[in-house]
Enzyme design. Structure first.
Site, PDB file in Angstrom:
ATOM      1  CB  ALA A  10      11.453   2.143  37.521  1.00 22.58           C
ATOM      2  CB  CYS A  11       6.159   1.481  38.266  1.00 27.00           C
ATOM      3  SG  CYS A  11       4.585   1.429  39.148  1.00 27.00           S
ATOM      4  N   GLY A  12       6.597  -1.231  40.332  1.00 25.29           N
ATOM      5  CA  GLY A  12       6.084  -2.559  40.654  1.00 25.29           C
ATOM      6  C   GLY A  12       4.651  -2.765  40.189  1.00 25.29           C
ATOM      7  NE  ARG A  15       9.077  -4.784  38.451  1.00 23.44           N
ATOM      8  CZ  ARG A  15       9.365  -3.834  39.338  1.00 23.44           C
ATOM      9  NH1 ARG A  15       9.716  -2.624  38.935  1.00 23.44           N
ATOM     10  NH2 ARG A  15       9.309  -4.100  40.629  1.00 23.44           N
TER      11      ARG A  15
END
Length: 113
Positions: A10-12, A15
Site C-alpha cells: 500500500a506504500c508508494g 512499491r
C-alpha cells in the site's frame, strides 16, 4: 546478490523501491512485515546495520504512535512498540550484501544494489 525488502504494497515508497530492485535484475525476498513482524532482536540488528536510531525507523505520524504515548520514549520502548505493533515500522527497509537502508526516497536502494 541476496536482497530482502520489508514491504507494504500500500506504500508508494515501498512499491518504488521494489520496482528499482527488480529493474536491477534482482528478485528480492519480500517480507510482509505487518503480517510477519520482526522481533525486537531483529529490529535492533537492522537498526545497527543501517546506522539508525529507533526514532528514525518508527512512523511517528502514525496515530498509534500517539495513542501509545511514544513521544519521548527511549530506544528500548520504541523497539518494543515496533515489534508489538509493526504498523509503526517505517518502510521500505532493504537488506543486501552491501548494506541495509531505509529507502525513503526509494532511490536510496540504488546505493546498496
Amino acid at each position: 546478490m541476496a536482497v530482502t525488502i520489508w514491504h507494504n504494497a500500500a506504500c508508494g515508497n515501498s512499491r518504488g523501491a521494489l520496482k528499482l530492485i527488480r529493474d536491477a535484475g534482482v528478485e528480492p525476498v519480500i517480507v510482509d512485515y505487518v503480517a510477519t513482524p520482526p522481533d525486537a532482536a531483529t529490529l535492533r540488528r537492522v537498526l545497527d546495520d543501517a546506522g539508525l536510531g529507533a526514532l528514525e525507523l518508527v512512523r511517528s505520524k502514525e496515530p498509534l504512535f500517539t495513542e501509545l504515548g511514544l513521544s519521548g520514549a527511549d530506544e528500548a520502548a520504541l523497539v518494543a512498540a515496533m515489534a508489538a505493533h509493526p504498523r509503526l515500522i517505517n518502510r521500505p527497509m532493504v537488506i543486501t550484501d552491501k548494506g541495509t537502508r531505509l529507502c525513503r526516497p526509494p532511490e536510496r536502494v540504488l546505493d546498496i544494489l
